[in-house]
Enzyme design. Structure first.
Site, PDB file in Angstrom:
ATOM      1  N   ARG A 164     -50.650   0.591 -34.152  1.00  0.00           N
ATOM      2  CA  ARG A 164     -50.116  -0.776 -34.115  1.00  0.00           C
ATOM      3  C   ARG A 164     -50.890  -1.836 -33.184  1.00  0.00           C
ATOM      4  O   ARG A 164     -50.278  -2.586 -32.612  1.00  0.00           O
ATOM      5  CB  ARG A 164     -48.906  -0.561 -33.551  1.00  0.00           C
ATOM      6  CG  ARG A 164     -47.707   0.521 -34.294  1.00  0.00           C
ATOM      7  CD  ARG A 164     -47.343  -0.375 -35.697  1.00  0.00           C
ATOM      8  NE  ARG A 164     -46.133   0.316 -36.110  1.00  0.00           N
ATOM      9  CZ  ARG A 164     -45.938   1.579 -36.977  1.00  0.00           C
ATOM     10  NH1 ARG A 164     -47.387   2.074 -37.158  1.00  0.00           N
ATOM     11  NH2 ARG A 164     -45.002   1.783 -37.366  1.00  0.00           N
ATOM     12  N   SER A 236     -38.911  -0.592 -36.513  1.00  0.00           N
ATOM     13  CA  SER A 236     -39.030  -0.093 -35.325  1.00  0.00           C
ATOM     14  C   SER A 236     -39.005  -1.252 -34.075  1.00  0.00           C
ATOM     15  O   SER A 236     -39.890  -2.037 -34.284  1.00  0.00           O
ATOM     16  CB  SER A 236     -40.365   0.862 -34.962  1.00  0.00           C
ATOM     17  OG  SER A 236     -40.259   1.778 -36.136  1.00  0.00           O
ATOM     18  N   GLU A 332     -42.732  -3.173 -30.062  1.00  0.00           N
ATOM     19  CA  GLU A 332     -43.559  -3.463 -31.264  1.00  0.00           C
ATOM     20  C   GLU A 332     -43.146  -5.115 -31.619  1.00  0.00           C
ATOM     21  O   GLU A 332     -43.976  -5.905 -32.314  1.00  0.00           O
ATOM     22  CB  GLU A 332     -43.197  -2.588 -32.445  1.00  0.00           C
ATOM     23  CG  GLU A 332     -43.966  -3.046 -33.863  1.00  0.00           C
ATOM     24  CD  GLU A 332     -43.528  -2.092 -34.794  1.00  0.00           C
ATOM     25  OE1 GLU A 332     -43.387  -0.587 -34.601  1.00  0.00           O
ATOM     26  OE2 GLU A 332     -44.127  -2.282 -35.906  1.00  0.00           O
TER      27      GLU A 332
HETATM   28  N1  EPU Z   1     -35.454  10.997 -33.895  1.00  0.00           N
HETATM   29  C1  EPU Z   1     -34.350  11.339 -32.941  1.00  0.00           C
HETATM   30  N2  EPU Z   1     -33.070  10.705 -33.583  1.00  0.00           N
HETATM   31  C2  EPU Z   1     -32.913  10.100 -34.681  1.00  0.00           C
HETATM   32  C3  EPU Z   1     -34.083   9.675 -35.256  1.00  0.00           C
HETATM   33  C4  EPU Z   1     -35.322  10.206 -34.865  1.00  0.00           C
HETATM   34  O1  EPU Z   1     -34.353  11.972 -31.985  1.00  0.00           O
HETATM   35  O2  EPU Z   1     -31.747   9.491 -34.776  1.00  0.00           O
HETATM   36  C5  EPU Z   1     -36.719  11.609 -33.535  1.00  0.00           C
HETATM   37  C6  EPU Z   1     -36.998  12.829 -34.363  1.00  0.00           C
HETATM   38  O3  EPU Z   1     -37.687  13.735 -33.212  1.00  0.00           O
HETATM   39  C7  EPU Z   1     -37.903  12.432 -35.212  1.00  0.00           C
HETATM   40  C8  EPU Z   1     -38.616  11.446 -34.568  1.00  0.00           C
HETATM   41  O4  EPU Z   1     -37.664  10.838 -33.929  1.00  0.00           O
HETATM   42  O5  EPU Z   1     -38.721  13.566 -35.495  1.00  0.00           O
HETATM   43  C9  EPU Z   1     -39.373  10.544 -35.531  1.00  0.00           C
HETATM   44  O6  EPU Z   1     -38.461   9.858 -36.217  1.00  0.00           O
HETATM   45  P1  EPU Z   1     -39.153   9.028 -37.666  1.00  0.00           P
HETATM   46  O7  EPU Z   1     -40.107   9.978 -38.319  1.00  0.00           O
HETATM   47  O8  EPU Z   1     -38.122   8.120 -38.300  1.00  0.00           O
HETATM   48  O9  EPU Z   1     -40.252   8.253 -37.206  1.00  0.00           O
HETATM   49  P2  EPU Z   1     -40.592   7.237 -35.960  1.00  0.00           P
HETATM   50  O10 EPU Z   1     -41.806   7.614 -35.053  1.00  0.00           O
HETATM   51  O11 EPU Z   1     -39.236   6.911 -35.259  1.00  0.00           O
HETATM   52  C10 EPU Z   1     -42.585   5.705 -36.966  1.00  0.00           C
HETATM   53  C11 EPU Z   1     -42.852   4.152 -37.220  1.00  0.00           C
HETATM   54  C12 EPU Z   1     -41.974   3.900 -38.443  1.00  0.00           C
HETATM   55  C13 EPU Z   1     -42.352   4.762 -39.690  1.00  0.00           C
HETATM   56  C14 EPU Z   1     -42.020   6.183 -39.383  1.00  0.00           C
HETATM   57  C15 EPU Z   1     -42.558   7.084 -40.440  1.00  0.00           C
HETATM   58  C16 EPU Z   1     -43.361   3.446 -35.056  1.00  0.00           C
HETATM   59  C17 EPU Z   1     -42.916   2.478 -33.844  1.00  0.00           C
HETATM   60  N3  EPU Z   1     -42.607   3.434 -36.119  1.00  0.00           N
HETATM   61  O12 EPU Z   1     -41.160   5.825 -36.576  1.00  0.00           O
HETATM   62  O13 EPU Z   1     -42.310   2.439 -38.602  1.00  0.00           O
HETATM   63  O14 EPU Z   1     -41.794   4.163 -40.782  1.00  0.00           O
HETATM   64  O15 EPU Z   1     -42.796   6.397 -38.130  1.00  0.00           O
HETATM   65  O16 EPU Z   1     -43.998   7.213 -40.327  1.00  0.00           O
HETATM   66  O17 EPU Z   1     -44.422   4.095 -34.893  1.00  0.00           O
HETATM   67  C18 EPU Z   1     -41.823   0.210 -38.245  1.00  0.00           C
HETATM   68  O18 EPU Z   1     -43.077   0.046 -37.448  1.00  0.00           O
HETATM   69  O19 EPU Z   1     -41.169  -0.890 -38.268  1.00  0.00           O
HETATM   70  C19 EPU Z   1     -41.520   1.622 -38.585  1.00  0.00           C
HETATM   71  C20 EPU Z   1     -40.352   1.591 -39.332  1.00  0.00           C
END
Ligand code: EPU
Length: 337
Positions: A164, A236, A332
């Site tokens: 990012r 995010s 972000e």
């Molecule tokens: N989780 C929780 N509670 C929840 C949801 C998630 O504890 O209600 C934890 C879980 O451990 C899960 C982890 O969060 O395994 C990761 O969740 P997720 O796969 O949804 O991904 P993220 O790390 O929260 C990142 C990107 C997203 C992207 C997804 C998929 C960033 C800041 N965000 O989210 O990007 O779609 O991975 O690759 O890196 C964006 O940048 O706007 C965005 C949506």
């Protein structure tokens, strides 16, 4: 070039905030942009270049010039048996570009399906999802410098990409380069990246091709992330934080399930969503803003929120996470005032 005075930015920010800018300028060609960069009145004003506004938070009306590129078009630069290089206008809608690549069987960006925004911003902030980042496929970024008015083409290496982050987001370069085109290199022999989270299970029993991967990504995103047209949001709100291994190990003793994504020997990345969830903040509201119930990394405009409501809620989240885990979350989303 289109110029508007006292212009509403409602259609230019996905938080759906009805704020105004003193001037809104949209340029349709490099020639227009060159003229703008020589205009003394423009150069004397506070200015901010935006894309689709899918990663921005306006804290109040903007008393300057908001600039937007309207440069469109997709041009094939060169191709061989294995790859194709395309030059894309910054104003092309990102997901339409992804769809176009998938339809033509060019691989590389399919995991980035359904991300809101425009092609110019994809190169500015190095968008990423499901194990892929835009920088994996970016070959060049074509820009104009606000300081010199000159054109400058950045190679992928010069963009200094990381998670990012890019040269363009560095404090000393912020706002100084306007992206007109991005050159993407795509593969005619796609290699699929299916290891992230739920993708494999979505695809179980199905043929794996660019179309099915795109469909799976769209279904996953639709099930977790609110549609900004219905519930204003900027995806995010925070980036996933990096921790030194010592800090991570000490947290792991207390919270054995804390997510772990290795970065290098000394650093790991953890999940901001997980940290916020553990603070019990899902659904928390402040004014018209709320922490999204399904993905706590997303702040939504639940009911006529102001930019300040959203910023104050973000501040509360940051404080709660710091108090519990001693981790400082970074936005972000880019704040504009
Ligand atoms: N989780 C929780 N509670 C929840 C949801 C998630 O504890 O209600 C934890 C879980 O451990 C899960 C982890 O969060 O395994 C990761 O969740 P997720 O796969 O949804 O991904 P993220 O790390 O929260 C990142 C990107 C997203 C992207 C997804 C998929 C960033 C800041 N965000 O989210 O990007 O779609 O991975 O690759 O890196 C964006 O940048 O706007 C965005 C949506």
């Amino acid at each position: 070039m289109r110029i508007y005075e006292n212009y509403s930015l409602l259609k230019h920010n996905t938080f759906n905030l009805d704020i105004k800018t003193r001037w809104f300028v949209e340029y349709e060609s490099e020639g227009d942009l060159q003229k703008l960069l020589k205009d003394e009145y423009f150069l004397s004003q506070p200015s901010c270049h935006i894309g689709r506004g899918s990663n921005l938070l306006f804290l109040s009306d903007f008393y300057g010039v908001i600039i937007h590129s309207a440069i469109k078009g997709i041009e094939v630069l060169n191709e061989d048996e294995t790859h194709i290089r395309l030059k894309i206008g910054a104003a092309e809608i990102w997901d339409s570009f992804v769809e176009y690549c998938v339809e033509n069987r060019w691989g590389g960006v399919e995991n980035l399906s359904f991300i809101p925004g425009e092609v110019g911003s994809s190169a500015y902030q190095n968008i990423g999802a499901y194990g892929v980042e835009a920088s994996d496929c970016i070959s060049e970024v074509h820009t104009y410098s606000l300081k010199t008015g000159e054109k400058r083409i950045f190679s992928n290496e010069e963009c200094n990409y990381s998670y990012r982050h890019s040269f363009f987001k560095m404090q000393e370069n912020k706002g100084l380069y306007y992206i007109t085109h991005v050159v993407y290199q795509l593969s005619k022999q796609p290699e699929f990246k299916l290891n992230y989270g739920d993708i494999k299970s979505y695809l179980e029993g199905k043929e794996i091709n660019l179309q099915t991967v795109r469909k799976a990504i769209i279904s996953i995103r639709e099930s977790k992330l609110p549609n900004p047209e219905i519930l204003g949001n900027a995806g995010s709100f925070f980036i996933n934080p990096y921790l030194c291994i010592v800090h991570y190990e000490s947290l792991k003793k207390q919270y054995p399930n804390i997510p772990y994504y290795p970065v290098n020997e000394k650093v790991v990345k953890t999940s901001a969503a997980w940290l916020i969830d553990r603070c019990g903040l899902k659904g928390k509201t402040l004014g018209g803003a709320a922490v999204h119930e399904k993905q706590p990394l997303v702040i939504v405009n639940k009911k006529n929120a102001t930019g300040k409501d959203i910023a104050l809620l973000a501040e509360e989240i940051r404080k709660a996470v710091y108090e519990k885990f001693k981790i400082e979350l970074q936005s972000e989303v880019i704040y504009i005032q």
